[in-house]
Write a protein that holds these residues in place. Structure first.
Motif, PDB file in Angstrom:
ATOM      1  N   PRO A 142      -0.558 -17.146   0.045  1.00 15.95           N
ATOM      2  CA  PRO A 142       0.724 -16.724  -0.218  1.00 15.95           C
ATOM      3  C   PRO A 142       0.753 -14.999  -0.411  1.00 15.95           C
ATOM      4  O   PRO A 142       1.774 -14.365  -0.580  1.00 15.95           O
ATOM      5  N   ILE A 143      -0.438 -14.306  -0.266  1.00 18.78           N
ATOM      6  CA  ILE A 143      -0.304 -12.886  -0.700  1.00 18.78           C
ATOM      7  C   ILE A 143       0.359 -12.121   0.268  1.00 18.78           C
ATOM      8  O   ILE A 143      -0.287 -11.986   1.420  1.00 18.78           O
ATOM      9  N   GLU A 144       1.453 -11.276  -0.201  1.00 16.40           N
ATOM     10  CA  GLU A 144       1.923 -10.354   1.015  1.00 16.40           C
ATOM     11  C   GLU A 144       1.144  -9.438   1.038  1.00 16.40           C
ATOM     12  O   GLU A 144       0.629  -8.708   0.113  1.00 16.40           O
ATOM     13  N   ILE A 145       0.934  -8.375   2.292  1.00 18.33           N
ATOM     14  CA  ILE A 145       0.386  -7.627   2.645  1.00 18.33           C
ATOM     15  C   ILE A 145       0.989  -6.361   1.748  1.00 18.33           C
ATOM     16  O   ILE A 145       2.211  -5.977   2.081  1.00 18.33           O
ATOM     17  N   ASN A 146       0.280  -5.345   1.123  1.00 17.58           N
ATOM     18  CA  ASN A 146       1.200  -4.284   0.177  1.00 17.58           C
ATOM     19  C   ASN A 146       0.990  -3.250   1.396  1.00 17.58           C
ATOM     20  O   ASN A 146       0.148  -3.017   2.178  1.00 17.58           O
ATOM     21  N   LYS A 147       2.211  -2.471   1.567  1.00 19.35           N
ATOM     22  CA  LYS A 147       2.151  -1.202   2.146  1.00 19.35           C
ATOM     23  C   LYS A 147       1.739  -0.079   1.245  1.00 19.35           C
ATOM     24  O   LYS A 147       1.649  -0.078  -0.230  1.00 19.35           O
ATOM     25  N   ALA A 148       1.243   0.991   1.785  1.00 22.13           N
ATOM     26  CA  ALA A 148       0.558   2.062   0.979  1.00 22.13           C
ATOM     27  C   ALA A 148       1.729   2.872   0.206  1.00 22.13           C
ATOM     28  O   ALA A 148       2.872   3.039   0.642  1.00 22.13           O
ATOM     29  N   ASP A 187      -5.165   7.272  -6.715  1.00 25.02           N
ATOM     30  CA  ASP A 187      -5.076   8.483  -5.650  1.00 25.02           C
ATOM     31  C   ASP A 187      -6.237   9.186  -5.894  1.00 25.02           C
ATOM     32  O   ASP A 187      -6.325  10.203  -5.783  1.00 25.02           O
ATOM     33  N   ILE A 188      -7.469   8.617  -6.370  1.00 20.31           N
ATOM     34  CA  ILE A 188      -8.774   9.188  -6.310  1.00 20.31           C
ATOM     35  C   ILE A 188      -9.661   8.824  -5.141  1.00 20.31           C
ATOM     36  O   ILE A 188      -9.679   7.776  -4.648  1.00 20.31           O
ATOM     37  N   SER A 189     -10.173  10.007  -4.481  1.00 16.57           N
ATOM     38  CA  SER A 189     -11.009  10.010  -3.580  1.00 16.57           C
ATOM     39  C   SER A 189     -12.419  10.403  -3.897  1.00 16.57           C
ATOM     40  O   SER A 189     -12.551  11.395  -4.561  1.00 16.57           O
ATOM     41  N   SER A 190     -13.200   9.368  -3.787  1.00 14.87           N
ATOM     42  CA  SER A 190     -14.647   9.657  -4.160  1.00 14.87           C
ATOM     43  C   SER A 190     -15.774   9.144  -3.139  1.00 14.87           C
ATOM     44  O   SER A 190     -15.329   8.237  -2.473  1.00 14.87           O
ATOM     45  N   GLU A 228     -16.324   6.171   2.985  1.00 15.47           N
ATOM     46  CA  GLU A 228     -16.079   6.463   1.794  1.00 15.47           C
ATOM     47  C   GLU A 228     -15.252   7.573   1.802  1.00 15.47           C
ATOM     48  O   GLU A 228     -14.639   7.961   2.672  1.00 15.47           O
ATOM     49  N   ARG A 229     -14.913   8.007   0.426  1.00 16.30           N
ATOM     50  CA  ARG A 229     -13.852   8.829   0.338  1.00 16.30           C
ATOM     51  C   ARG A 229     -12.472   8.636   0.760  1.00 16.30           C
ATOM     52  O   ARG A 229     -11.641   9.315   1.323  1.00 16.30           O
ATOM     53  N   VAL A 230     -12.292   7.119   0.354  1.00 18.41           N
ATOM     54  CA  VAL A 230     -10.976   6.496   0.738  1.00 18.41           C
ATOM     55  C   VAL A 230     -10.024   6.095  -0.319  1.00 18.41           C
ATOM     56  O   VAL A 230     -10.722   5.425  -1.287  1.00 18.41           O
ATOM     57  N   LEU A 231      -9.029   6.594  -0.363  1.00 19.95           N
ATOM     58  CA  LEU A 231      -8.089   6.389  -1.268  1.00 19.95           C
ATOM     59  C   LEU A 231      -7.570   4.794  -1.018  1.00 19.95           C
ATOM     60  O   LEU A 231      -7.823   4.199  -0.010  1.00 19.95           O
ATOM     61  N   TRP A 232      -7.102   4.209  -2.226  1.00 18.70           N
ATOM     62  CA  TRP A 232      -6.596   2.797  -2.010  1.00 18.70           C
ATOM     63  C   TRP A 232      -5.563   2.886  -1.003  1.00 18.70           C
ATOM     64  O   TRP A 232      -5.092   1.996  -0.303  1.00 18.70           O
ATOM     65  N   GLU A 291     -15.935  -1.181  -3.953  1.00 19.45           N
ATOM     66  CA  GLU A 291     -14.967  -1.506  -2.980  1.00 19.45           C
ATOM     67  C   GLU A 291     -13.581  -1.800  -3.587  1.00 19.45           C
ATOM     68  O   GLU A 291     -13.441  -2.638  -4.694  1.00 19.45           O
ATOM     69  N   TRP A 292     -12.428  -1.243  -3.050  1.00 16.88           N
ATOM     70  CA  TRP A 292     -11.193  -1.359  -3.620  1.00 16.88           C
ATOM     71  C   TRP A 292     -10.833  -2.821  -3.406  1.00 16.88           C
ATOM     72  O   TRP A 292     -11.287  -3.536  -2.640  1.00 16.88           O
ATOM     73  N   CYS A 293     -10.100  -3.382  -4.581  1.00 13.32           N
ATOM     74  CA  CYS A 293      -9.475  -4.592  -4.385  1.00 13.32           C
ATOM     75  C   CYS A 293      -7.988  -4.624  -4.677  1.00 13.32           C
ATOM     76  O   CYS A 293      -7.438  -3.542  -4.807  1.00 13.32           O
ATOM     77  N   GLU A 294      -7.317  -5.671  -4.160  1.00 13.81           N
ATOM     78  CA  GLU A 294      -5.749  -5.519  -4.122  1.00 13.81           C
ATOM     79  C   GLU A 294      -5.238  -5.402  -5.494  1.00 13.81           C
ATOM     80  O   GLU A 294      -4.119  -4.795  -5.562  1.00 13.81           O
ATOM     81  N   ASP A 295      -5.860  -5.596  -6.595  1.00 14.25           N
ATOM     82  CA  ASP A 295      -5.537  -6.178  -7.995  1.00 14.25           C
ATOM     83  C   ASP A 295      -5.017  -4.788  -8.658  1.00 14.25           C
ATOM     84  O   ASP A 295      -5.667  -3.700  -8.427  1.00 14.25           O
TER      85      ASP A 295
END
Length: 613
Positions: free
Chosen positions: A329-335, A312-315, A172-176, A259-263
């Protein structure tokens, strides 16, 4: 642990008790007014806002499991995945495994969202965030059997940011962006055709439900035997996989960490209907989280419940789970690049060193008029003239802190952190009025330029808080702990009770006012420059009532985390001696160039100031 001073301050608000350190006999009438019992007003149910997802730091961490000593991450050749039926295991090295469950979704249709009759479903005024709609998948996918653990994260990233340590606990404490960086490095390391990414909201909900249509994948109820949520004693996350899995074999889809989602978080009306994600366009777009949290209510763990947060929230509440897919078909996002704030327009950022920033918002007040105080009919207003409405015409502009002074800012200047509730982005508290003056003195010595920092006058504070509004709060007439951090058990302007967090939250958790200022209501009380006096003898040009002696009573504004909402009103004035050190009192700074207030030096204290309690 709650301090004696804090307990007494709560007593004043809730029971009408007068602590011995509060005011002399001459103003007993004020205390009698401040401690009036709260009268609940009937009102409409407040609209949930996107600020209900909180960025928080822990009060305490009761860890029963610790990480092994850190090691250099070796460069290794990773074996091909070993497939056992519908389960695939990836080797991350040093005995660390990543297990994925195949979800046969291609061509399958399900109803995403919740029926309107489902208890506790969310409903905004502008749109329905859980609006039921049909999704038909165009692809299969595999999903993490567990939330990403700390040992998995460290195997790829070489570090562990978690508050609640344990190799088998969720990270945890993981940014998107942190999750995206993890995924990029994981994809670089893995052999094979599978590409890892965050799940879309549709994939997450389909996998969570596992064929169910009830509020939870366990039925229409969820208990402490089913998932880790709503914690009041056992603080922190738990090991992944200690509760029963759902019918797809996935663990902890309810509770533990969100849990972070891609959306991008948006209206379902604009969302794809093929199971893919709503694409994010900008780095500061809101993101979606799913699944509930160890310290959230059971209603927040529902299969359809959606959280909203900036990337940008770390919790200690935020982690993630992976998806792997080959045929979709989803392209992988870069940070997204996280850039420091830049001085633009009416916002100025000061560098305090070591990456610590102080952001100030310009308030164009010179020549402006406003009615300071509250109308006599305002609910919760004390008797007498302590909030008497009177006209202020400002003789100067000023800048005010975008946030309450944080612990990392305070420590950058003072070299120590007195706060009870630790967290770099939480407001500093347990600060005396003299401590705030010493911080300001050192800040003025450190920061180059013409700006001079000081505490705000009461007039500046209220003008900045109201941001042009005339209602009890800058967001309207209702407060129940959802709009700001306070005791939501005694709501104002509505009969609906809200959360009571029993501690501070990181600054900026809730929506800002129209001037762009955060936490003007609740979180911590804020010291003002003023001597506490009647408005009849106060300046009308926006400057402060001058302090004459070190023991003069001072003013607090804004309310705090343990106070009922009526004491968080824009006009509320709290009177207190400058010698009180309580975990509900902090401050915010003002910077000015063209107004006549001299920056005060700290008064010699009547008793020693204890540093590093």
């Amino acid at each position: 642990m709650t301090s004696e001073g804090s307990t007494r301050l709560r007593d004043v608000a809730r029971q009408g008790k007068r602590p011995r350190w509060f005011i002399p006999t001459g103003i007993a009438a004020l205390l009698g007014a401040i401690v009036l019992a709260i009268t609940l007003l009937p009102g409409k149910k407040p609209t949930p806002t996107d600020s209900e997802v909180k960025k928080e730091e822990p009060k305490i961490a009761l860890n029963t499991e610790t990480d092994p000593p850190k090691k250099d991450v070796p460069k290794i050749e990773v074996q091909q995945p070993i497939v056992h039926g519908q389960e695939t295991t990836y080797d991350l090295g040093n005995g660390v495994k990543l297990e994925m469950i195949k979800i046969n979704a291609k061509g399958k249709t399900f109803m995403m969202g919740s029926p309107k009759k489902e208890p506790n479903r969310a409903a905004f005024q502008t749109f329905d965030p859980e609006d039921q709609h049909e999704v038909t998948f165009g692809h299969d996918f595999s999903m993490g059997k567990y939330e990403v653990t700390q040992e998995q994260y460290e195997a790829i990233m070489g570090k562990n940011p978690s508050q609640f340590k344990g190799p088998k606990r969720p990270v945890e404490r993981v940014l998107w962006n942190d999750a995206q960086d993890f995924i990029k490095k994981l994809n670089d390391r893995m052999k094979g055709n599978a590409k890892f990414r965050l799940p879309s909201e549709a994939e997450w909900e389909y996998a969570c439900r596992a064929g169910t249509t009830t509020a939870y994948n366990t039925g229409n109820s969820l208990t402490s035997d089913d998932a880790h949520f709503g914690v009041t004693i056992d603080v922190g996350t738990k090991l992944v996989g200690i509760y029963k899995p759902n019918k797809f074999g996935l663990y902890d889809m309810h509770g533990n960490v969100a849990e972070w989602c891609e959306d991008y978080y948006g209206d379902y009306k604009n969302a794809p209907k093929n199971g893919t994600a709503q694409r994010s366009i900008q780095s500061n777009d809101y993101r979606a989280l799913r699944g509930g949290v160890w310290n959230y209510f059971v209603r927040d763990c529902r299969s359809a419940c959606r959280y909203i947060s900036t990337a940008d929230i770390s919790s200690f509440n935020f982690g993630f789970r992976l998806v792997a897919s080959q045929d979709e078909p989803i392209e992988i996002n870069k940070a997204d690049p996280l850039l420091p704030p830049i001085t633009k327009g009416d916002e100025t950022t000061y560098d305090l060193g070591n990456g610590v920033k102080l952001e100030m918002i310009k308030i164009n007040a010179k020549g402006k008029k406003f009615l300071m105080g509250s109308p006599k009919e305002e609910e919760g207003r004390p008797n007498g003239d302590f909030e008497e409405q009177h006209e202020i015409t400002f003789g100067h502009d000023f800048s005010i802190g975008k946030y309450e002074v944080t612990q990392e800012q305070y420590e950058a200047i003072m070299g120590y952190n007195p706060a009870q509730f630790k967290g770099v982005n939480r407001p500093v508290e347990k600060v005396l009025w003299n401590d705030a003056q010493e911080f300001i003195r050192k800040l003025n010595e450190k920061v180059k330029g013409k700006a001079k920092f000081r505490l705000p006058s009461e007039a500046e504070w209220e003008y900045a808080c109201r941001a042009g509004t005339t209602t009890p709060f800058h967001f309207g007439k209702e407060l129940n702990g959802k709009q700001a951090n306070c005791d939501g058990n005694t709501p104002y302007g509505t009969a609906e009770k809200g959360p009571y967090l029993k501690e501070t939250t990181s600054v900026g958790t809730y929506k800002p006012n129209d001037f762009g200022l955060y936490d003007m209501h609740g979180n911590v009380f804020e010291w003002c420059e003023d001597y506490w006096g009647l408005y009849k003898i106060a300046p009308t040009d926006g400057t402060a009532q001058k302090v004459k002696t070190p023991n003069d009573n001072r003013v607090l504004r804004g309310g705090t985390w343990f106070i009922p909402p009526q004491y968080c009103r824009s006009a509320l004035r709290f009177i207190i001696t400058p010698l009180i050190r309580v975990e509900g009192i902090g401050f915010r700074v003002v910077a000015t160039q063209d107004e006549p207030i001299e920056v005060k030096k700290a008064d010699p204290p009547a008793q020693p100031i204890t540093k590093g309690e």
